[in-house]
Scaffold this motif. Structure first.
Motif, mmCIF file in Angstrom:
data_model
loop_
_atom_site.group_PDB
_atom_site.id
_atom_site.type_symbol
_atom_site.label_atom_id
_atom_site.label_comp_id
_atom_site.label_asym_id
_atom_site.label_seq_id
_atom_site.Cartn_x
_atom_site.Cartn_y
_atom_site.Cartn_z
ATOM 1 N N TRP A 136 0.810 -1.251 -0.006
ATOM 2 C CA TRP A 136 -0.016 -0.005 -0.091
ATOM 3 C C TRP A 136 0.698 1.306 -0.031
ATOM 4 N N GLN A 137 2.236 1.074 0.450
ATOM 5 C CA GLN A 137 2.899 2.307 0.504
ATOM 6 C C GLN A 137 3.294 2.951 -0.783
ATOM 7 N N TRP A 138 3.133 2.128 -1.812
ATOM 8 C CA TRP A 138 3.450 2.646 -3.216
ATOM 9 C C TRP A 138 2.279 3.361 -4.129
ATOM 10 N N LYS A 139 1.253 3.260 -3.267
ATOM 11 C CA LYS A 139 -0.172 3.529 -4.245
ATOM 12 C C LYS A 139 0.129 4.924 -5.230
ATOM 13 N N ASN A 140 0.469 5.921 -4.443
ATOM 14 C CA ASN A 140 0.597 7.306 -5.381
ATOM 15 C C ASN A 140 1.668 7.125 -6.411
ATOM 16 N N VAL A 141 2.801 6.390 -6.051
ATOM 17 C CA VAL A 141 3.724 6.206 -7.079
ATOM 18 C C VAL A 141 3.110 5.409 -8.081
ATOM 19 N N SER A 142 2.598 4.223 -7.694
ATOM 20 C CA SER A 142 1.992 3.270 -8.681
ATOM 21 C C SER A 142 1.049 4.002 -9.907
ATOM 22 N N ASP A 143 0.177 4.923 -8.884
ATOM 23 C CA ASP A 143 -0.984 5.461 -9.917
ATOM 24 C C ASP A 143 -0.246 6.283 -10.796
ATOM 25 N N LEU B 141 2.921 6.057 -12.131
ATOM 26 C CA LEU B 141 3.449 4.912 -13.384
ATOM 27 C C LEU B 141 2.160 4.393 -14.216
ATOM 28 N N LYS B 142 1.258 3.793 -13.582
ATOM 29 C CA LYS B 142 0.146 3.355 -14.561
ATOM 30 C C LYS B 142 -0.464 4.524 -15.443
ATOM 31 N N GLU B 143 -0.542 5.437 -15.039
ATOM 32 C CA GLU B 143 -1.005 6.645 -15.902
ATOM 33 C C GLU B 143 -0.228 6.732 -17.013
ATOM 34 N N LYS B 144 1.097 6.483 -17.014
ATOM 35 C CA LYS B 144 2.095 6.556 -18.282
ATOM 36 C C LYS B 144 2.109 5.301 -18.898
ATOM 37 N N GLY B 145 1.233 4.402 -18.617
ATOM 38 C CA GLY B 145 1.030 3.114 -19.503
ATOM 39 C C GLY B 145 1.929 2.023 -18.813
ATOM 40 N N HIS B 146 2.662 2.140 -17.830
ATOM 41 C CA HIS B 146 3.670 1.128 -17.236
ATOM 42 C C HIS B 146 2.451 0.041 -16.537
ATOM 43 N N HIS C 55 12.785 9.527 4.787
ATOM 44 C CA HIS C 55 13.016 8.228 4.199
ATOM 45 C C HIS C 55 11.942 7.572 3.391
ATOM 46 N N THR C 56 10.833 8.509 3.388
ATOM 47 C CA THR C 56 9.546 7.832 2.573
ATOM 48 C C THR C 56 9.165 9.026 1.544
ATOM 49 N N PRO C 57 9.950 9.173 0.649
ATOM 50 C CA PRO C 57 9.441 9.938 -0.416
ATOM 51 C C PRO C 57 8.340 9.513 -1.257
ATOM 52 N N ASN C 58 8.126 8.117 -1.073
ATOM 53 C CA ASN C 58 6.945 7.486 -1.878
ATOM 54 C C ASN C 58 5.625 8.070 -1.158
ATOM 55 N N PHE C 59 5.558 8.801 -0.144
ATOM 56 C CA PHE C 59 4.536 9.592 0.413
ATOM 57 C C PHE C 59 4.781 11.140 0.184
ATOM 58 N N SER C 60 5.731 11.547 0.639
ATOM 59 C CA SER C 60 6.233 12.968 0.531
ATOM 60 C C SER C 60 6.270 13.593 -0.941
ATOM 61 N N GLN C 61 6.807 12.701 -1.666
ATOM 62 C CA GLN C 61 7.083 13.221 -3.298
ATOM 63 C C GLN C 61 7.025 12.023 -4.015
ATOM 64 N N PRO C 62 5.798 11.757 -4.228
ATOM 65 C CA PRO C 62 5.578 10.440 -5.401
ATOM 66 C C PRO C 62 5.944 10.910 -6.652
ATOM 67 N N GLU C 63 5.627 11.986 -7.010
ATOM 68 C CA GLU C 63 5.861 12.549 -8.509
ATOM 69 C C GLU C 63 7.346 12.420 -8.790
ATOM 70 N N LYS C 64 8.017 12.901 -7.879
ATOM 71 C CA LYS C 64 9.467 12.852 -8.312
ATOM 72 C C LYS C 64 9.981 11.425 -8.351
#
Length: 243
Positions: A18-25, A27-32, A222-231
């Protein structure tokens, strides 16, 4: 080059896919294609911490890789940098690129518990402790956000707090087994986080210097997947062009 890739994103200790949700979303929007598994004892996997070993973690990921038609971009966050290293050793033909997000990039024979003994100024290590029965590890509740996620709003952290689970002890003691022949052939990348209070920047750099093809920098906890998912997503896409 195929511009649509499959990413397997492996979560950190204490958390879950679940920690990857924002990053995953993103990447998926880009077709991956994005796979965010729960390791045993984490997320929706309710295995008892007492019985969990590093082999269980590794098998979870190798089972996923064995089902893929093409090699994947394998990403490990924090402690599970060790897990993805071992997976890469066992399935080198299934891993196109290996990415460490402020993660443990260890040498053969090294372990998490052995490595953190040399850390200085780590809020995670300072507040780390074992349960009374020594089956799982925790970080003092009052220091968790300070150690891992000081740059996200308290409300957001409190909402995620309920999903934090005890970390099984056995994988933390595992001594990594890798070889130059298998693990060594895979291109590696490191995303360092300059404001990390869990794995200090000096420790990150000591692990990756001379051991990766390229490093990237985020001014993050330590958790940019939450604070900076776009980056984080931007870097994961950018490194696809690296050969």
């Amino acid at each position: 080059m195929n511009d649509k890739e499959t990413y397997v994103l492996v979560h950190s200790a204490w958390l879950g896919g679940w920690q990857w949700k924002n990053v995953s979303d993103i990447l998926k929007e880009k077709g991956h294609t994005v796979i965010t598994p729960d390791l045993p004892g984490h997320g929706n996997n309710s295995s008892t911490p007492t019985n969990i070993t590093m082999d269980d973690y590794v098998k979870t990921i190798t089972t996923i890789l064995d089902k893929q038609m093409e090699p994947v971009v394998l990403v490990g966050h924090s402690f599970n940098g060790i897990t993805v290293s071992r997976v890469a050793e066992l399935r080198p033909h299934k891993v196109k690129k290996l990415v460490y997000l402020t993660a443990f990039l260890l040498r053969n024979g090294e372990s998490f518990l052995g490595t953190v003994q040399s850390f200085k100024d780590s809020k995670a290590v300072e507040n780390f402790y074992f349960s009374e029965d020594k089956t799982h590890a925790l970080v003092k509740e009052e220091e968790i956000q300070n150690a891992f996620a000081h740059d996200i709003p308290k409300e957001a952290f409190d909402a995620a707090k309920a999903f934090i689970v005890p970390e099984p002890v056995a994988p933390l003691m595992y001594e990594l087994q890798i070889t130059a022949k298998n693990y060594g052939q895979i291109p590696k990348y490191y995303i360092e986080c300059t404001e990390d209070r869990a794995i200090p920047l000096t420790a990150q750099r000591a692990m990756y210097k001379g051991n990766v093809k390229k490093s990237y920098t985020l001014n993050s906890s330590h958790t940019p997947n939450f604070s900076q998912p776009e980056k984080v997503a931007e870097i994961l896409i950018e490194l696809l062009s690296e050969y």
